[in-house]
Design a protein around this motif. Structure first.
Motif, mmCIF file in Angstrom:
data_model
loop_
_atom_site.group_PDB
_atom_site.id
_atom_site.type_symbol
_atom_site.label_atom_id
_atom_site.label_comp_id
_atom_site.label_asym_id
_atom_site.label_seq_id
_atom_site.Cartn_x
_atom_site.Cartn_y
_atom_site.Cartn_z
ATOM 1 N N PHE A 31 0.827 -1.207 0.000
ATOM 2 C CA PHE A 31 0.000 0.000 0.000
ATOM 3 C C PHE A 31 0.862 1.257 0.000
ATOM 4 N N VAL A 32 1.906 1.276 0.809
ATOM 5 C CA VAL A 32 2.781 2.454 0.867
ATOM 6 C C VAL A 32 3.432 2.698 -0.489
ATOM 7 N N LEU A 33 3.926 1.629 -1.119
ATOM 8 C CA LEU A 33 4.560 1.787 -2.428
ATOM 9 C C LEU A 33 3.548 2.242 -3.468
ATOM 10 N N LEU A 34 2.318 1.744 -3.369
ATOM 11 C CA LEU A 34 1.283 2.169 -4.303
ATOM 12 C C LEU A 34 0.986 3.660 -4.141
ATOM 13 N N VAL A 35 0.924 4.137 -2.909
ATOM 14 C CA VAL A 35 0.684 5.560 -2.678
ATOM 15 C C VAL A 35 1.833 6.392 -3.238
ATOM 16 N N VAL A 36 3.059 5.940 -3.056
ATOM 17 C CA VAL A 36 4.214 6.662 -3.600
ATOM 18 C C VAL A 36 4.133 6.719 -5.121
ATOM 19 N N VAL A 37 3.792 5.601 -5.748
ATOM 20 C CA VAL A 37 3.679 5.548 -7.212
ATOM 21 C C VAL A 37 2.603 6.506 -7.704
ATOM 22 N N LEU A 38 1.440 6.479 -7.064
ATOM 23 C CA LEU A 38 0.347 7.345 -7.489
ATOM 24 C C LEU A 38 0.686 8.816 -7.270
ATOM 25 N N THR A 39 1.367 9.130 -6.179
ATOM 26 C CA THR A 39 1.773 10.521 -5.936
ATOM 27 C C THR A 39 2.706 11.010 -7.033
ATOM 28 N N ALA A 40 3.663 10.171 -7.411
ATOM 29 C CA ALA A 40 4.595 10.555 -8.472
ATOM 30 C C ALA A 40 3.871 10.732 -9.803
ATOM 31 N N LEU A 41 2.934 9.855 -10.114
ATOM 32 C CA LEU A 41 2.212 9.956 -11.384
ATOM 33 C C LEU A 41 1.348 11.213 -11.428
ATOM 34 N N VAL A 42 0.657 11.505 -10.322
ATOM 35 C CA VAL A 42 -0.174 12.713 -10.288
ATOM 36 C C VAL A 42 0.691 13.955 -10.418
ATOM 37 N N TRP A 43 1.827 13.976 -9.754
ATOM 38 C CA TRP A 43 2.728 15.128 -9.825
ATOM 39 C C TRP A 43 3.252 15.325 -11.246
ATOM 40 N N GLN A 44 3.607 14.241 -11.920
ATOM 41 C CA GLN A 44 4.105 14.350 -13.285
ATOM 42 C C GLN A 44 3.026 14.825 -14.250
ATOM 43 N N PHE A 45 1.778 14.455 -13.998
ATOM 44 C CA PHE A 45 0.714 14.848 -14.918
ATOM 45 C C PHE A 45 0.444 16.350 -14.863
ATOM 46 N N GLN A 46 0.778 16.987 -13.762
ATOM 47 C CA GLN A 46 0.495 18.412 -13.644
ATOM 48 C C GLN A 46 1.256 19.228 -14.690
ATOM 49 N N SER A 47 2.493 18.840 -15.003
ATOM 50 C CA SER A 47 3.252 19.564 -16.026
ATOM 51 C C SER A 47 2.603 19.417 -17.389
ATOM 52 N N LEU A 48 2.072 18.244 -17.655
ATOM 53 C CA LEU A 48 1.387 18.043 -18.930
ATOM 54 C C LEU A 48 0.124 18.880 -19.000
ATOM 55 N N ARG A 49 -0.631 18.937 -17.900
ATOM 56 C CA ARG A 49 -1.877 19.700 -17.895
ATOM 57 C C ARG A 49 -1.610 21.202 -17.929
ATOM 58 N N SER A 50 -0.553 21.663 -17.267
ATOM 59 C CA SER A 50 -0.235 23.085 -17.316
ATOM 60 C C SER A 50 0.219 23.490 -18.697
ATOM 61 N N GLY A 51 0.891 22.575 -19.417
ATOM 62 C CA GLY A 51 1.265 22.872 -20.796
ATOM 63 C C GLY A 51 0.061 22.992 -21.687
ATOM 64 N N ALA A 52 -0.974 22.192 -21.434
ATOM 65 C CA ALA A 52 -2.199 22.290 -22.230
ATOM 66 C C ALA A 52 -2.924 23.604 -21.973
ATOM 67 N N ALA A 53 -2.819 24.128 -20.745
ATOM 68 C CA ALA A 53 -3.495 25.393 -20.442
ATOM 69 C C ALA A 53 -2.862 26.571 -21.170
ATOM 70 N N ASP A 54 -1.576 26.438 -21.559
ATOM 71 C CA ASP A 54 -0.880 27.516 -22.256
ATOM 72 C C ASP A 54 -0.855 27.309 -23.760
ATOM 73 N N ALA A 55 -1.765 26.491 -24.303
ATOM 74 C CA ALA A 55 -1.757 26.187 -25.732
ATOM 75 C C ALA A 55 -2.113 27.424 -26.536
ATOM 76 N N PRO A 56 -1.685 27.524 -27.812
ATOM 77 C CA PRO A 56 -1.995 28.680 -28.644
ATOM 78 C C PRO A 56 -3.456 28.712 -29.045
ATOM 79 N N ASP A 57 -3.787 29.743 -29.843
ATOM 80 C CA ASP A 57 -5.190 29.972 -30.189
ATOM 81 C C ASP A 57 -5.829 28.786 -30.880
ATOM 82 N N ASP A 58 -5.054 28.040 -31.674
ATOM 83 C CA ASP A 58 -5.637 26.936 -32.432
ATOM 84 C C ASP A 58 -5.427 25.609 -31.717
ATOM 85 N N ASP A 59 -5.358 25.630 -30.384
ATOM 86 C CA ASP A 59 -5.075 24.402 -29.659
ATOM 87 C C ASP A 59 -6.156 23.384 -29.943
#
Length: 761
Positions: free
Chosen positions: A7-35
């Motif tokens: 369970f502890v390792l699963l929580v660590v894995v999920l925390t890392a995955l959620v943290w990594q996804f934030q950079s992808l989502r923040s990049g989508a928020a800054d997309a150009p006009d024709d995103d």
């Protein structure tokens, strides 16, 4: 303690995955006009009246299509019937009405956006527009600009789309010039291709500069370029109009999924862990299945998953049906007779083989999903919705991982019974000579006919057959090793016994390989070839060990046998390239691409290698990889469009860099290896009818070992192809690559073998 660590390792894995996804989502928020998040919504035209199906039926069944057109329209004609066709004389008028309907839908879409912009712009000019409404005005005005630019509307939107009007005028001129029946049919077919949005079905008698606009064509139309290009553009615009509503729904669904994906993965993974923990403790699968099915039905309904082709939510009746199945199982399971079925019979409690088995499975599935998201949001436009489809694959994988552990011993029991019946039928009869071997030979021929017949009947389903046939290979090989394990220590025979005892294994391998060749799926064929060499070498080594040979000698002979067989198979592959046929030519092109990647006819490896050579040591990061290259050119000339399935390691390397990507690869191989070793260490690996559940545990151990070997071979072949050391095979990286059937097949096996029964042999 292992449960807490898991369970502890699963929580660590999920925390890392959620943290990594934030950079992808923040990049989508800054997309150009024709995103691409909003583009399909911005291009949605007004709804069309009618689908034009009757016009296709008329062309297919009433017109005499020349051969050059028949194959272009074969797919569309297959969906029509003769009774749907109308009069051929009325077809030009019907096509004219379709074209007018397209223009009306385009102009209505512009008019609707203008109607929304005008009052807001007036209020802004008067200085009375609230600040909150100013953002709405900016978004609507931007959407209108995108719409007008895409459909090339003039200052007066009511005039319609210029490319569509010019292409239609040229198509009408070609129809008037047609002096013979084939040419007239060709002109009608091109008109139909335009209004149907089927640019691939356009056809011209000749290509290049010999085709020019008809006399009287306006300068505005000539400025669009050659007629061929304008007609293709018009057909593309028509397709956009026809698919507008569906694409708008998919775009909205993609936006929602991008916001929810990390939390969906967290919720699905935690529910999987809870259910797997309960499945390990249960002794009665019938008591576990109802709450598990109800839990997944509720989770699926709350997740808001969308249909990948339509963008609409998954119908409510799907989740109601899953819940109803749980209720039915709960009611029927109260009957003592139902519990007598082997699949649902009481079983021994289980424990995890390795505490990191489930967390690492979630890690690699999550990494694969994030890479698919990155390619969907920033790669080829045609792949912008692959994350929708992969979300269903991830959901299905989690369901399998949580439910199959409770059924693993029952599934093993059912398989052992059927396999035993087949094995007994394959034994030679009493007596000697031909009659004794007649039945087993006929049964082997029947088996080969069924498998090869399946391959011949599914020529266009390579994604499915490419996963089912390796699964068949695993079932046969694992049963063969289990059956032969008890004979390895018997004194009779020598080298002759070793050769003859391998005969069923070789026949099974040859049949599966022949089926893969018939499906023209050469990537899995190469993987199975290497795996077969390892299986044969392992059998030889194990047989010698069981008969008293020293382990260095047995291991050496096994490795030598595997290397020689792999070498012979590779030599056969090179010989295959010299044969006539499209398959041999394709293999030859892939081999040429390995030796000359930047000059070969197939340049996909060159694109992949270029990306790898220009990747920073720490990678670009999620959302920052130049998937389409670094030059401002049209299209996406960067990494090949099928990167999400064929080049997953190259994609991971571009995102994470050299150290992290190879570190994850090493962790992946270590995960599979330890899972197989620990599973095999808990059993003698042979049939043991005297101990309840021992035979089932032994078969599951052999299945785990054989699957781990096949998966590691497939992974190494894929990675070697991505690095340019082997030809590109087109096979997936299990658990990481995009692909429904690949993910489900591997999670099916993992769900069966990631736990072991608590049985003392």
């Amino acid at each position: 303690m292992s449960g807490v660590g898991e369970f502890v390792l699963l929580v660590v894995v999920l925390t890392a995955l959620v943290w990594q996804f934030q950079s992808l989502r923040s990049g989508a928020a800054d997309a150009p006009d024709d995103d691409r998040y909003r583009l399909d919504q911005a291009l949605q035209a007004a709804p069309l009246v009618g689908d034009g199906h009757a016009q296709v039926a008329t062309l297919c069944h009433m017109a005499s299509l020349p051969p050059r057109l028949r194959w272009r329209w074969a797919g569309a004609c297959a969906t029509t019937r003769a009774d749907q066709a109308g009069s051929l004389d009325a077809l030009p008028a019907a096509l004219q009405a379709d074209q007018a309907g397209l223009q009306q839908a385009i102009t209505a879409g512009a008019a609707g956006r203008l109607a929304r912009v005008a009052p807001l712009a007036k209020s802004l000019a008067e200085g009375v527009l609230p600040e909150a409404e100013q953002a709405t005005l900016a978004d609507t005005a931007r959407e209108l600009r995108t719409y007008r630019a895409r459909y090339q509307l003039g200052s007066d939107p009511s005039s319609g789309s210029l490319p569509l009007a010019c292409a239609w005028a040229e198509a009408l001129a070609a129809a008037r010039r047609a002096g013979s029946e084939p040419d007239h049919t060709l002109a009608l077919a091109n008109q139909l291709a335009i209004v149907r949005g089927a640019a691939v079905r356009l056809w011209w008698p000749s290509a290049g500069p010999t085709i020019d606009w008809s006399s009287g064509t306006t300068p505005e139309c000539r400025a669009l370029g050659p007629p061929q290009r304008t007609m293709a553009l018009a057909a593309d615009l028509a397709r956009q109009v026809r698919d507008g509503e569906r694409l708008a729904h998919k775009s909205a669904a993609m936006q929602i999924l991008t916001q929810r994906a990390p939390w969906l993965l967290v919720a699905w993974s935690l529910l999987t862990w809870v259910l797997v923990s309960l499945a390990r403790r249960t002794r009665r699968p019938l008591r576990f299945l109802p709450p598990a099915l109800l839990a997944w039905a509720a989770m699926g309904a709350a997740s808001g998953l969308a249909q990948p082709d339509a963008g609409a939510p998954i119908p409510w009746w799907v989740w109601v049906s899953l819940a109803a199945l749980g209720v039915v199982v709960s009611i029927v399971g109260r009957s003592a007779r139902f519990a007598l079925f082997a699949l649902f019979a009481p079983c021994a409690p289980q424990r995890s083989v390795v505490f990191f088995g489930l967390p690492l499975a979630v890690l690699f599935i999550g990494i694969g999903w994030w890479l698919v998201f990155d390619l969907a949001l920033n790669g080829h436009v045609l792949n912008r919705y692959i994350a929708l489809r992969h979300s269903l694959a991830v959901f299905g994988a989690m369901v399998l991982l949580s439910i199959l552990p409770a059924l693993s011993q029952g599934i093993a029991t059912v398989w052992l019974r059927w396999a035993s019946l087949v094995t007994n039928a394959l034994r030679p009869g009493r007596g000697s000579g031909v009659r004794a071997w007649l039945r087993p030979v006929l049964l082997w021929w029947l088996y080969a006919a069924v498998v090869l017949g399946f391959a011949l009947l599914t020529p266009g389903w390579r994604q499915l057959t490419g996963e089912l046939l390796p699964l068949l290979l695993l079932l046969g090989v694992s049963w063969f090793f289990l059956l032969r394990a008890a004979l390895w220590t018997r004194p009779q025979g020598g080298a002759g016994w070793l050769a003859t005892s391998m005969l069923p294994l070789l026949v099974h391998l040859v049949v599966v390989l022949a089926a893969l060749v018939l499906t023209d799926d050469l990537g899995p064929t190469l993987v199975v070839l290497f795996a077969c060499a390892i299986y044969a070498g392992a059998f030889a080594a194990q047989g010698l060990l069981g008969r008293g040979a020293r382990w260095p000698l047995a291991a050496g002979i096994g490795i030598l046998a595997a290397v020689l067989l792999a070498g012979a198979l590779l030599a056969g592959l090179f010989a295959f390239t010299k044969l006539p046929g499209s398959g041999a030519e394709r293999v030859a092109q892939r081999l040429d691409a390995v030796t000359n990647p930047f000059s070969a006819e197939n340049d996909q490896l060159a694109h992949v290698l270029w990306l790898g050579q220009h990747t920073p040591p720490s990678g670009y990061g999620l959302g920052a990889v130049p998937w389409c290259g670094s030059l401002p050119v049209a299209g996406c000339p960067g990494i090949p469009a099928q990167a999400q399935s064929d080049y997953s390691f190259a994609v991971l390397h571009a995102v994470a860099g050299h150290t992290v990507s190879f570190g994850l690869l090493a962790a992946y191989l270590l995960w599979l290896g330890l899972l197989a070793v620990r599973q095999a260490a808990q059993t003698r690996g042979r049939l043991n009818p005297g101990t309840s559940g021992a035979s089932q545990s032994a078969w599951l151990a052999w299945l785990c070992v054989c699957w781990a070997v096949l998966t590691m071979v497939q992974t190494l072949v894929t990675v070697a192809g991505n690095l340019g050391a082997l030809p590109l095979t087109g096979v997936t990286w299990p658990f990481v690559s995009f692909g429904l059937w690949s993910l489900l097949r591997n999670t099916l096996v993992l769900g069966l073998v990631m736990n072991r029964p608590e049985i003392a042999e």
